[in-house]
Motif scaffolding. Structure first.
Motif, PDB file in Angstrom:
ATOM      1  N   GLU A 110       1.736   1.354   3.708  1.00  0.00           N
ATOM      2  CA  GLU A 110       2.980   0.718   4.149  1.00  0.00           C
ATOM      3  C   GLU A 110       4.209   1.508   3.706  1.00  0.00           C
ATOM      4  O   GLU A 110       5.289   1.379   4.285  1.00  0.00           O
ATOM      5  N   VAL A 111       4.029   2.316   2.656  1.00  0.00           N
ATOM      6  CA  VAL A 111       5.114   3.136   2.120  1.00  0.00           C
ATOM      7  C   VAL A 111       4.566   4.520   1.817  1.00  0.00           C
ATOM      8  O   VAL A 111       3.480   4.646   1.244  1.00  0.00           O
ATOM      9  N   ILE A 157       2.858  -0.379 -11.669  1.00  0.00           N
ATOM     10  CA  ILE A 157       3.953  -1.061 -12.355  1.00  0.00           C
ATOM     11  C   ILE A 157       5.095  -1.349 -11.381  1.00  0.00           C
ATOM     12  O   ILE A 157       5.764  -2.391 -11.460  1.00  0.00           O
ATOM     13  N   ALA A 158       5.298  -0.438 -10.422  1.00  0.00           N
ATOM     14  CA  ALA A 158       6.399  -0.572  -9.473  1.00  0.00           C
ATOM     15  C   ALA A 158       6.084  -1.510  -8.316  1.00  0.00           C
ATOM     16  O   ALA A 158       6.891  -1.659  -7.392  1.00  0.00           O
ATOM     17  N   GLY A 159       4.938  -2.142  -8.346  1.00  0.00           N
ATOM     18  CA  GLY A 159       4.606  -3.122  -7.317  1.00  0.00           C
ATOM     19  C   GLY A 159       3.865  -2.559  -6.133  1.00  0.00           C
ATOM     20  O   GLY A 159       3.896  -3.140  -5.041  1.00  0.00           O
ATOM     21  N   GLY A 160       3.179  -1.435  -6.332  1.00  0.00           N
ATOM     22  CA  GLY A 160       2.422  -0.837  -5.249  1.00  0.00           C
ATOM     23  C   GLY A 160       0.954  -0.722  -5.567  1.00  0.00           C
ATOM     24  O   GLY A 160       0.512  -0.936  -6.701  1.00  0.00           O
ATOM     25  N   GLU A 198       9.312   3.936   6.677  1.00  0.00           N
ATOM     26  CA  GLU A 198       9.235   3.695   5.235  1.00  0.00           C
ATOM     27  C   GLU A 198       8.749   4.955   4.517  1.00  0.00           C
ATOM     28  O   GLU A 198       7.840   4.922   3.694  1.00  0.00           O
ATOM     29  N   LEU A 199       9.377   6.080   4.832  1.00  0.00           N
ATOM     30  CA  LEU A 199       9.150   7.331   4.120  1.00  0.00           C
ATOM     31  C   LEU A 199      10.336   7.550   3.199  1.00  0.00           C
ATOM     32  O   LEU A 199      11.487   7.575   3.650  1.00  0.00           O
ATOM     33  N   ARG A 219       0.849  -1.186   0.000  1.00  0.00           N
ATOM     34  CA  ARG A 219       0.000   0.000   0.000  1.00  0.00           C
ATOM     35  C   ARG A 219       0.889   1.243   0.000  1.00  0.00           C
ATOM     36  O   ARG A 219       1.754   1.401   0.863  1.00  0.00           O
ATOM     37  N   VAL A 220       0.658   2.128  -0.983  1.00  0.00           N
ATOM     38  CA  VAL A 220       1.538   3.283  -1.170  1.00  0.00           C
ATOM     39  C   VAL A 220       0.731   4.577  -1.140  1.00  0.00           C
ATOM     40  O   VAL A 220      -0.342   4.673  -1.744  1.00  0.00           O
ATOM     41  N   TYR A 221       1.268   5.548  -0.415  1.00  0.00           N
ATOM     42  CA  TYR A 221       0.694   6.890  -0.416  1.00  0.00           C
ATOM     43  C   TYR A 221       1.726   7.848  -1.001  1.00  0.00           C
ATOM     44  O   TYR A 221       2.880   7.877  -0.577  1.00  0.00           O
ATOM     45  N   LEU A 222       1.306   8.622  -1.996  1.00  0.00           N
ATOM     46  CA  LEU A 222       2.184   9.552  -2.694  1.00  0.00           C
ATOM     47  C   LEU A 222       1.757  10.978  -2.382  1.00  0.00           C
ATOM     48  O   LEU A 222       0.627  11.368  -2.650  1.00  0.00           O
TER      49      LEU A 222
END
Length: 352
Positions: free
Chosen positions: A286-287, A259-262, A319-320, A236-239
């Motif tokens: 998670e990231v 594509i990057a696996g998130g 994980e920042l 799980r990614v937050y941008l």
């Protein structure tokens, strides 16, 4: 709302400091109002539909087959020479015919500038926008405006081709065409469309083989990423590319995260939007990824100050990750470099 980064540019633009970048982003978020410039000397392109995430999920009007052909050529590495006269259709549905390769080119956005130089056409570039800072040789080119294009400055260069963003340079495109200037406008919204667009620019400027080399490298980097993350758990990614702003579906950055696996936890919304801190807390990324603006960067401090965010997995596990801004937000030849850096931030264990 579409991509405010090339500015995110824009198709989005790199900011000289965080304060300026944030102000730019806020202006771009209002681009959907599509206000027109007030005179023929300059036009406020920021108010004319910004957002070129630098990407809908569809090819440019009337150009789907050309995009498909260019993408296929990039995959095979097959290069053909452009034949003139050459007729193409751009993202505005406008048909342009070139009797020969353009020799005087003006770029209104950084991504197009990077494409031209990557294809070896730096000598033909007569002018660029203020934000075109890569490669270094672009810094020496005459400037034709920043978020507002100076129409007189462009005309004075007597270009036989202007390359622009159909969403960020709306007013400039209209005004230049009224002056009979050839403007090729683009709006790639996916990585495949970016690759196809580079191939088409190569055809237009008579550098098809150079474009094939550039796009083949981009395909190789994409394959490298896809191979590395194969079988890995999706994270799980937050941008957050500007304080309090994130990006959802319909933009190329959403696709790049996948594509990057998130999994983009903000993908339930469309385009660029102001975050709801409580919603992000509940989705527990998670990231967390943010742009590297050097010393002038308050995003990590803002994240640390938000109530309850200390319980987010990404914060608890440190994980920042900061990523280089320009390659990841410009729909040009360095976009896959940004993809690779993004993948390394999401799955560092797979890229030792």
């Amino acid at each position: 709302m579409r991509n405010p980064i090339e500015a995110w540019g824009a198709q989005v633009l790199s900011a000289k400091n965080l304060r300026a970048w944030t102000a730019l982003l806020l202006v771009l978020m209002m681009a959907v109002l599509a206000a027109c410039g007030s005179d023929t000397t300059t036009n406020n392109d920021a108010s004319n539909g910004n957002a070129n995430t630098e990407q809908g999920q569809q090819a440019a009007p009337g150009n789907a087959q050309e995009n498909e052909d260019d993408a296929q050529q990039a995959e095979t590495g097959e290069a053909t020479s452009a034949a003139y006269p050459l007729t193409v259709t751009d993202a505005t549905g406008t048909e342009l015919t070139f009797e020969e390769a353009p020799t005087t080119i003006v770029s209104l956005v950084p991504s197009e500038t990077e494409i031209l130089f990557a294809l070896g056409a730096g000598e033909e570039v007569a002018g660029v926008d203020e934000w075109s800072n890569y490669p270094e040789a672009a810094l020496d080119k005459p400037k034709v405006g920043d978020m507002s294009t100076n129409i007189e400055a462009v005309s004075a260069l007597n270009p036989d081709l202007v390359v622009a963003s159909s969403t960020m340079n709306t007013a400039a495109i209209e005004q230049l065409r009224e002056l009979d200037v050839q403007v090729f406008a683009s709006d790639p919204k996916t990585l495949d469309e970016v690759i196809a667009h580079i191939g088409q620019v190569g055809d237009i400027i008579g550098r098809t083989e150079e474009a094939a080399e550039v796009t083949a490298h981009m395909q190789e980097v994409r394959t490298q990423v896809e191979t590395a993350i194969e079988g890995a758990d999706t994270k799980r990614v937050y941008l957050e590319f500007s304080p309090n702003y994130s990006v959802g579906k319909g933009e190329f950055l959403d696709e790049l995260i996948t594509i990057a696996g998130g999994e983009n936890i903000a993908s339930d919304q469309q385009g660029w939007f102001e975050i709801d801190a409580e919603t992000i807390l509940q989705r527990n990324p998670e990231v967390i990824i943010y742009p590297d603006f050097g010393a002038d960067n308050s995003i990590p401090e803002l994240i640390a100050s938000r109530p309850g965010w200390e319980e987010i997995d990404a914060v608890k596990n440190d994980e920042l990750h900061a990523v280089t801004n320009d390659p990841l937000v410009r729909v040009g030849p360095r976009l896959t470099d940004g993809l690779l850096e993004l993948a390394k931030a999401i799955h560092p264990e797979l890229f030792n």
